[in-house]
Design a protein around this motif. Sequence first.
Motif, mmCIF file in Angstrom:
data_model
loop_
_atom_site.group_PDB
_atom_site.id
_atom_site.type_symbol
_atom_site.label_atom_id
_atom_site.label_comp_id
_atom_site.label_asym_id
_atom_site.label_seq_id
_atom_site.Cartn_x
_atom_site.Cartn_y
_atom_site.Cartn_z
ATOM 1 N N VAL A 193 1.022 -1.026 0.342
ATOM 2 C CA VAL A 193 0.323 0.005 -0.128
ATOM 3 C C VAL A 193 0.980 1.006 0.021
ATOM 4 C CG1 VAL A 193 -1.599 0.887 1.519
ATOM 5 C CG2 VAL A 193 -2.052 -0.763 0.761
ATOM 6 N N SER A 194 1.627 1.656 0.339
ATOM 7 C CA SER A 194 3.210 2.374 1.615
ATOM 8 C C SER A 194 3.325 2.525 -0.317
ATOM 9 C CB SER A 194 3.934 2.799 2.258
ATOM 10 O OG SER A 194 4.752 1.302 2.120
ATOM 11 N N ILE A 195 4.393 1.532 -1.489
ATOM 12 C CA ILE A 195 4.310 1.208 -2.689
ATOM 13 C C ILE A 195 3.117 2.224 -3.590
ATOM 14 C CG2 ILE A 195 5.187 0.332 -4.416
ATOM 15 C CD1 ILE A 195 6.548 -1.148 -2.855
ATOM 16 N N LEU A 196 2.227 2.009 -3.372
ATOM 17 C CA LEU A 196 1.008 2.189 -4.494
ATOM 18 C C LEU A 196 0.932 4.026 -3.781
ATOM 19 C CD1 LEU A 196 -1.721 -0.532 -4.477
ATOM 20 C CD2 LEU A 196 0.548 -0.034 -6.538
ATOM 21 N N LEU A 197 0.979 4.232 -2.970
ATOM 22 C CA LEU A 197 0.508 5.640 -2.309
ATOM 23 C C LEU A 197 1.271 6.259 -2.867
ATOM 24 C CD1 LEU A 197 -1.273 5.273 0.672
ATOM 25 C CD2 LEU A 197 -2.033 5.885 -0.959
ATOM 26 N N GLY A 218 -10.612 8.232 -3.446
ATOM 27 C CA GLY A 218 -11.341 8.424 -2.418
ATOM 28 C C GLY A 218 -10.316 8.944 -1.070
ATOM 29 N N ILE A 219 -8.610 9.131 -1.459
ATOM 30 C CA ILE A 219 -7.861 9.120 -0.719
ATOM 31 C C ILE A 219 -7.843 11.267 -0.629
ATOM 32 C CG2 ILE A 219 -6.080 9.162 0.099
ATOM 33 C CD1 ILE A 219 -6.025 6.463 0.028
ATOM 34 N N ASP A 220 -8.066 11.939 0.061
ATOM 35 C CA ASP A 220 -7.759 13.181 -0.434
ATOM 36 C C ASP A 220 -6.563 13.669 0.751
ATOM 37 O OD1 ASP A 220 -10.482 14.029 -0.349
ATOM 38 O OD2 ASP A 220 -10.491 14.102 2.042
ATOM 39 N N ASP A 221 -5.419 13.101 1.472
ATOM 40 C CA ASP A 221 -4.398 13.426 1.419
ATOM 41 C C ASP A 221 -3.445 11.993 1.730
ATOM 42 O OD1 ASP A 221 -2.146 14.217 2.278
ATOM 43 O OD2 ASP A 221 -2.043 15.244 4.151
ATOM 44 N N PHE A 222 -2.432 12.062 0.031
ATOM 45 C CA PHE A 222 -1.790 10.876 0.465
ATOM 46 C C PHE A 222 -1.147 10.555 0.976
ATOM 47 C CE2 PHE A 222 -4.202 11.095 -3.873
ATOM 48 C CZ PHE A 222 -4.475 10.015 -3.944
ATOM 49 N N ASP A 223 -0.454 11.737 0.942
ATOM 50 C CA ASP A 223 1.305 11.895 2.307
ATOM 51 C C ASP A 223 0.826 11.414 3.636
ATOM 52 O OD1 ASP A 223 3.084 12.514 0.022
ATOM 53 O OD2 ASP A 223 2.545 15.023 1.030
ATOM 54 N N ALA A 272 -1.915 9.039 4.144
ATOM 55 C CA ALA A 272 -2.524 8.119 4.114
ATOM 56 C C ALA A 272 -0.780 7.022 3.934
ATOM 57 C CB ALA A 272 -2.804 7.892 2.509
ATOM 58 N N LYS A 273 0.055 7.669 3.289
ATOM 59 C CA LYS A 273 1.503 6.747 3.734
ATOM 60 C C LYS A 273 1.904 6.958 4.655
ATOM 61 C CE LYS A 273 5.205 8.329 1.948
ATOM 62 N NZ LYS A 273 6.708 9.166 0.991
ATOM 63 N N ASP A 274 1.689 7.765 5.309
ATOM 64 C CA ASP A 274 2.482 8.192 6.650
ATOM 65 C C ASP A 274 1.920 6.825 7.764
ATOM 66 O OD1 ASP A 274 4.310 9.853 6.247
ATOM 67 O OD2 ASP A 274 3.105 11.402 6.637
ATOM 68 N N ASN A 275 0.419 6.667 7.497
ATOM 69 C CA ASN A 275 -0.194 5.897 8.256
ATOM 70 C C ASN A 275 0.082 4.130 8.020
ATOM 71 O OD1 ASN A 275 -1.546 7.282 9.862
ATOM 72 N ND2 ASN A 275 -3.649 8.098 8.463
ATOM 73 N N ALA A 276 -0.303 3.746 6.509
ATOM 74 C CA ALA A 276 0.919 2.686 6.376
ATOM 75 C C ALA A 276 1.986 2.325 6.554
ATOM 76 C CB ALA A 276 0.184 2.631 4.632
ATOM 77 N N LEU A 277 3.051 3.399 6.640
ATOM 78 C CA LEU A 277 4.227 3.392 7.290
ATOM 79 C C LEU A 277 4.356 2.873 8.308
ATOM 80 C CD1 LEU A 277 6.342 5.620 5.150
ATOM 81 C CD2 LEU A 277 5.993 2.926 4.789
ATOM 82 N N GLY A 278 2.894 3.987 9.465
ATOM 83 C CA GLY A 278 2.682 3.716 10.974
ATOM 84 C C GLY A 278 2.020 1.655 11.370
ATOM 85 N N ALA A 279 1.094 1.849 10.322
ATOM 86 C CA ALA A 279 0.633 0.246 11.000
ATOM 87 C C ALA A 279 1.848 -0.650 10.253
ATOM 88 C CB ALA A 279 -0.379 -0.130 9.567
ATOM 89 N N MET A 280 2.775 -0.590 9.293
ATOM 90 C CA MET A 280 4.188 -1.695 9.003
ATOM 91 C C MET A 280 4.846 -1.958 10.292
ATOM 92 S SD MET A 280 5.932 -1.642 5.671
ATOM 93 C CE MET A 280 7.361 -0.514 5.801
#
Length: 91
Positions: free
Chosen positions: A19-23, A32-37, A39-47
């Motif tokens: 997901v972080s690579i796709l973002l 449906g994502i307003d802020d891609f940065d 969302a990427k930070d959230n994906a990295l945090g979950a990772m």
Amino acid sequence: MSTTCALYSFVGLIFCFWVSILLTKQPFFMTGIDDFDKAKDNALGAMGLFAVTLVYSIYKVYNPTVEKEEEEVVGMEGYQLNTGATEYGSR
């Protein structure tokens, strides 16, 4: 239990990485994502959380918790017949 948790954490880690690579590379595929940065930070945090869980689960697979043995009763102390189920199996 730790093996199942480790497998789940590994799959979650791979998914969040994808997901972080796709973002990062192709955000137009993620609708449906307003802020891609963010969302990427959230994906990295979950990772990161999946990685911590994976490391701990692997540790617990190789170093399981030693269970305490229960004390065995010696003699008649603590022994009691079951007096409450007198009609069980009599019908």
